[in-house]
Scaffold this motif. Structure first.
Motif, mmCIF file in Angstrom:
data_model
loop_
_atom_site.group_PDB
_atom_site.id
_atom_site.type_symbol
_atom_site.label_atom_id
_atom_site.label_comp_id
_atom_site.label_asym_id
_atom_site.label_seq_id
_atom_site.Cartn_x
_atom_site.Cartn_y
_atom_site.Cartn_z
ATOM 1 N N ALA A 174 0.830 -1.203 0.000
ATOM 2 C CA ALA A 174 0.000 0.000 0.000
ATOM 3 C C ALA A 174 0.865 1.254 0.000
ATOM 4 O O ALA A 174 0.570 2.231 -0.704
ATOM 5 C CB ALA A 174 -0.937 -0.015 1.213
ATOM 6 N N GLN A 175 1.934 1.239 0.798
ATOM 7 C CA GLN A 175 2.858 2.368 0.783
ATOM 8 C C GLN A 175 3.479 2.556 -0.597
ATOM 9 O O GLN A 175 3.609 3.679 -1.088
ATOM 10 C CB GLN A 175 3.953 2.157 1.827
ATOM 11 C CG GLN A 175 3.505 2.384 3.266
ATOM 12 C CD GLN A 175 4.663 2.265 4.228
ATOM 13 O OE1 GLN A 175 5.531 1.414 4.090
ATOM 14 N NE2 GLN A 175 4.693 3.128 5.237
ATOM 15 N N GLN A 176 3.860 1.463 -1.230
ATOM 16 C CA GLN A 176 4.446 1.555 -2.555
ATOM 17 C C GLN A 176 3.453 2.108 -3.573
ATOM 18 O O GLN A 176 3.818 2.896 -4.447
ATOM 19 C CB GLN A 176 4.946 0.183 -2.995
ATOM 20 C CG GLN A 176 6.120 -0.345 -2.182
ATOM 21 C CD GLN A 176 6.503 -1.754 -2.557
ATOM 22 O OE1 GLN A 176 5.819 -2.408 -3.344
ATOM 23 N NE2 GLN A 176 7.589 -2.253 -1.978
ATOM 24 N N LYS A 177 2.195 1.700 -3.458
ATOM 25 C CA LYS A 177 1.175 2.200 -4.384
ATOM 26 C C LYS A 177 0.991 3.704 -4.246
ATOM 27 O O LYS A 177 0.877 4.428 -5.239
ATOM 28 C CB LYS A 177 -0.157 1.490 -4.124
ATOM 29 C CG LYS A 177 -0.413 0.303 -5.014
ATOM 30 C CD LYS A 177 -1.875 -0.102 -4.969
ATOM 31 C CE LYS A 177 -2.196 -1.114 -6.053
ATOM 32 N NZ LYS A 177 -3.633 -1.435 -6.122
ATOM 33 N N ILE A 178 0.957 4.184 -3.007
ATOM 34 C CA ILE A 178 0.788 5.625 -2.795
ATOM 35 C C ILE A 178 1.989 6.378 -3.341
ATOM 36 O O ILE A 178 1.857 7.452 -3.946
ATOM 37 C CB ILE A 178 0.581 5.908 -1.299
ATOM 38 C CG1 ILE A 178 -0.788 5.386 -0.851
ATOM 39 C CG2 ILE A 178 0.685 7.398 -1.005
ATOM 40 C CD1 ILE A 178 -1.106 5.634 0.582
#
Length: 882
Positions: A174-178
């Motif tokens: 999720a952090q990578q997606k943001i």
């Protein structure tokens, strides 16, 4: 017959004609009216007669003294009161008295605080309360019986670790997606939560818990449904069919016990406090604290730390007993403040520039804001202390001030921009009779030593000339001109063993000549102290790196005296070259570092063991990376596979590894797109299905290590060294032994003593001293922010140097901070709690389809509906082609 019929009709017709001729045409209406009047009169007479008789009968009944007949509900109530039936409750629940006693107290407190306080306002009948208690006990007995039949080791050693690792993987993705959405703008907490549940449904495929974790109404409904299912499984059929009883017990469990417990376990501040409590024996070190402050991007954390520091400084200043400011009396206050301000500027500038370089290495977008702030701070110091408008003005050579002004106008500010002027100010305060020498003769100096409890220290013994508190061993007050009178050499060597670690120790004899005679003392240093000292001075004075050469580190046998003698000779040559008069004159500021190193006290390393070990270990690895194309070997995709799939055929390069290397170094897209079979799109423990190994708990722990430190994304040389290290670890301690220790620890956790202790902690948390705990007031934001800083510092400080040595300090720090950041979101913590609860129930009731039940309970998820629509849209073109 015919003649008789005709005669009847004839006589009848004749009678009707004669009747009409006699009475007229309206005779029919008169007749009807007479009949109605007759009937109405009869009814009126009957009504009046009945009314009179009824009143007489009612009067007779009112005066009757016969008792009424008891029927229906009153009779039932009377019979119930006459029946003095006592309900006996068996207090045995689990078969272990140490568990049953606190459990009985929990039941008693729950009924008292959630039922009795309102029930006694309706009735004083105890039977209803006893029935509820009996129902709760029946449920607990069934629960305890099932728990004894279950093998909990797979759950605690595999399932719960896998759930945590998968939760962490979803958070990382999720952090990578943001980050991929917008590199220049940081997503909000709401964006992170939404993206987290998007990734969850992509990984789980069949379930998403967004509604339960983000909507209080849906959460309460979920807990009610879950409790009702549990009551169906645990209660006897008769008790479950009693709806009133079932609803009461369901509400007590859902809203009185489970919901408050989940709220507490999901609170980030509670988790932070618990983390600090768990590692309370570990001391926070300065390096970890400064790293956390330097890397923090939370304004609230920095403000809270700043305010607390200001408060502590104010308190310490209030304890100052020195009276009037000594430097103010002697006219040197501006010099002292200038020196302190420059020290603060240097530290801040170093930290900010390190952060700037770190972000540049990560490829993040940069602005000139940091350099602009540093320039503004440097100009402010210049204007306040050195410009012609400054009042009071620090008096130094004009050419130094002009040189500084020119540097500020044409170059970017650096941490060392004030070094020349600061050194002059330092020498002025050190040598000028108005300042430090005069202060040493003042009574305030002795008072300061007494307040610091330094007069009793042997290193602060007085001299014959009455200079109270002057140290014979403290060399920091000796000027660089006296350094030519300093001589040091290694007089002896020895081997020490500390906690199983063997190292060489060198005794250094130091001679110092001054006007009062000659002083001599011995100090003891390890090779690591020499190495750290050499690193410190070569960083500060780059010219020394080509002149001073420290003998390289080498492991030795504790009986190898020849090696120790050779090392002693090399270090003596190093000291002689270091203390040469020409060296000191060429670098006057070097004297301070030399004095600090040769003092008769424990050496305080400028860099910790981390810096020393990283220089000796990482640098060779970095150099070897230049020839990585010739040294790459085929490696497994995870750390755990590297431990179990040890093969001698390591020389063959795989296509997949080639793609990883290309992607790592050349940033090209992978040839094979990610599919559902990609391990990154599955649960952490999914790889266990492809391997047969008895040491499952150990392997799951290693998979978790892979996920925490994101080792799959690291360079291949790092993973190779990690694999080799862990292979050595397993060979030394044996995998079976480690696995057995893990299993034994789980057995200890599920023992009756530990279960009883957990129940007691639950009881004491909700009912301290037998009284229902009041709602804990929300702690002040500044306190919560400082708790966050303390928690991160503690976690970073307990990481062993060996782990940093192998994995790398940066990788270790990022992994630890990622785990900590994951716990700072209430909704995500709730998701983790519910995942653990679901796994617990699936293990407790393996014969029932709890997985399908949870999928149905979560089927209303919005993210799940979006995912199904997206899946249908994606599959539609392929179906049309077919």
């Amino acid at each position: 017959m015919m003649s008789a019929s005709l005669s009847i009709w004839g006589w009848g017709s004749l009678g009707i004609v004669l009747f009409l001729i006699t009475f007229g045409p309206f005779v029919i209406f008169y007749l009807t009216f007479y009949i109605l009047c007759f009937v109405g009169g009869g009814l009126v007479v009957t009504l009046l007669f009945g009314k009179t008789n009824s009143e007489k009968y009612l009067e007779q009944c009112e005066h009757s003294f016969l008792p009424p007949t008891s029927t229906g509900v009153p009779k039932c109530l009377e019979e119930m009161k006459r029946e003095a039936r006592t309900i006996k409750i068996d207090r045995r629940l689990t078969g272990a008295n140490i568990i049953d006693e606190p459990l009985q107290q929990v039941i008693q407190f729950s009924l008292r605080d959630y039922v009795q306080y309102w029930y006694y306002t309706l009735s004083d009948d105890e039977s209803f309360l006893l029935e509820i208690r009996q129902t709760l006990q029946n449920a607990l007995i069934q629960f305890a019986t099932r728990s004894k039949e279950i093998d909990w080791q797979p759950y605690f050693t595999t399932r719960i670790v896998d759930d945590f690792g998968t939760h962490l993987r979803v958070f990382r993705k999720a952090q990578q997606k943001i980050t991929e959405k917008d590199d220049q703008a940081k997503g909000t907490a709401e964006d992170l939560v939404d993206t987290f549940f998007e990734v969850e449904v992509e990984m789980e495929k069949e379930v998403c818990r967004d509604l339960v974790c983000t909507s209080p109404k849906d959460e309460e409904g979920f807990l009610r449904d879950l409790c009702e299912v549990l009551l169906y499984l645990l209660l006897p059929p008769g008790d479950f069919q009693n709806k009133i009883m079932r609803y009461f017990v369901r509400e007590i469990l859902a809203r009185g016990i489970l919901l408050p417990l989940i709220n507490q376990l999901s609170d980030p501040d509670y988790i932070n406090q618990y983390v600090i409590w768990m590692i309370r024996d570990s001391n926070c070190n300065y390096e970890a604290f400064m790293n956390i402050i330097k890397l923090s991007d939370n304004i609230g954390e920095l403000e809270a730390v700043r305010d607390k520091a200001a408060e502590e400084l104010q308190y310490l200043r209030s304890l100052d007993t020195a009276g009037d400011d000594y430097m103010q009396q002697t006219g040197g206050q501006a010099h002292l403040f200038f020196w302190m301000t420059v020290e603060g500027y240097r530290v801040t500038a170093q930290q900010q520039l390190e952060v700037l370089l770190s972000r540049q290495r990560d490829g993040k977008h940069q602005t000139n804001q940091t350099k602009g702030l540093l320039r503004a701070a440097a100009v402010g110091i210049y204007e306040q202390y050195l410009s012609e408008k400054a009042s009071p003005r620090v008096t130094v050579d004009d050419y130094l001030v002009a040189k500084l002004a020119d540097t500020l106008n044409h170059e970017d500010p650096t941490p060392e921009i004030f070094d020349d002027i600061q050194r002059k100010v330092y020498e002025l305060m050190l040598r000028d009779e108005r300042f430090y020498p005069s202060f040493r003769q003042n009574a305030l100096y002795v008072r300061m030593l007494a307040e610091l409890d330094m007069l009793k220290d042997p290193s602060f013994r007085g001299s014959d000339d009455g200079d109270g508190g002057k140290s014979l061993d403290d060399l920091s007050n000796v000027s660089s001109d006296d350094s030519i009178q300093l001589h040091a050499y290694i007089s002896d060597t020895g081997v020490c063993n500390d906690h199983g670690k063997t190292y060489a120790l060198y005794a250094i004899t130091v001679h110092r000549r001054n006007l009062n005679g000659e002083e001599m003392w011995k100090t003891y240093r390890r090779y690591s102290d020499f190495h750290d000292f050499h690193m410190r001075i070569t960083e500060q004075f780059e010219s020394l790196s080509s002149i001073l050469k420290l003998p390289g580190k080498k492991t030795f046998n504790n009986m190898d005296r020849d090696f120790l003698e050779k090392r002693k000779k090399d270090l003596n040559a190093y000291l002689q070259l270091l203390l040469a008069p020409e060296m000191m004159k060429a670098s006057p500021a070097l004297a301070h570092y030399v004095y600090d190193f040769l003092e008769n006290k424990a050496y305080s390393k400028g860099k910790g063991d981390f810096a020393r070990k990283m220089d000796t270990f990482v640098n060779p690895l970095r150099n070897s990376m230049r020839n990585v194309s010739n040294a790459v070997k085929s490696l497994p995709d995870s750390l755990a596979e590297g431990m179990t799939k040890m093969s001698d055929n390591m020389g063959k390069m795989s296509e997949r590894l080639g793609q990883d290397i290309k992607q790592s170094f050349f940033k090209v897209p992978p040839l094979i797109p990610k599919t559902d079979s990609d391990p990154e799109h599955r649960r952490v423990a999914a790889q266990l299905d492809d391997n047969v190994d008895d040491n499952i708990p150990l392997r799951v722990m290693l998979l978790l290590m892979d996920e925490v430190f994101d080792l799959k994304e690291r360079n291949q040389w790092l993973r190779r060294n990690i694999k080799n290290l862990l292979q050595q670890l397993i060979r030394a301690t044996y995998g079976d032994t480690i696995n057995r220790k893990i299993v034994d620890h789980v057995d200890w956790m599920t023992s009756p003593e530990q279960v009883a202790d957990s129940v007691k902690r639950f009881r004491d948390a909700f009912w301290p001293n037998g009284i229902l705990a009041e709602t804990v007031p929300c702690r002040d934001k500044s306190i919560r922010m400082r708790t966050r800083v303390a928690g991160k510092t503690k976690l970073l400080a307990i990481m062993p140097d060996e782990l940093k040595h192998i994995i790398g300090a940066e990788t270790t720090r990022k992994g630890i901070l990622r785990v900590f950041e994951m716990f700072q979101h209430n909704q995500l913590n709730r998701r983790m709690v519910y995942v653990f609860l679901e796994g617990f129930l699936e293990t407790l009731f393996p014969q029932y389809k709890f997985r399908d039940l949870f999928n149905k309970l979560h089927s209303r998820s919005k993210q799940m509906q979006k995912y199904k629509q997206k899946l249908q849209t994606t599959q539609a073109p392929s179906l049309q082609k077919r």
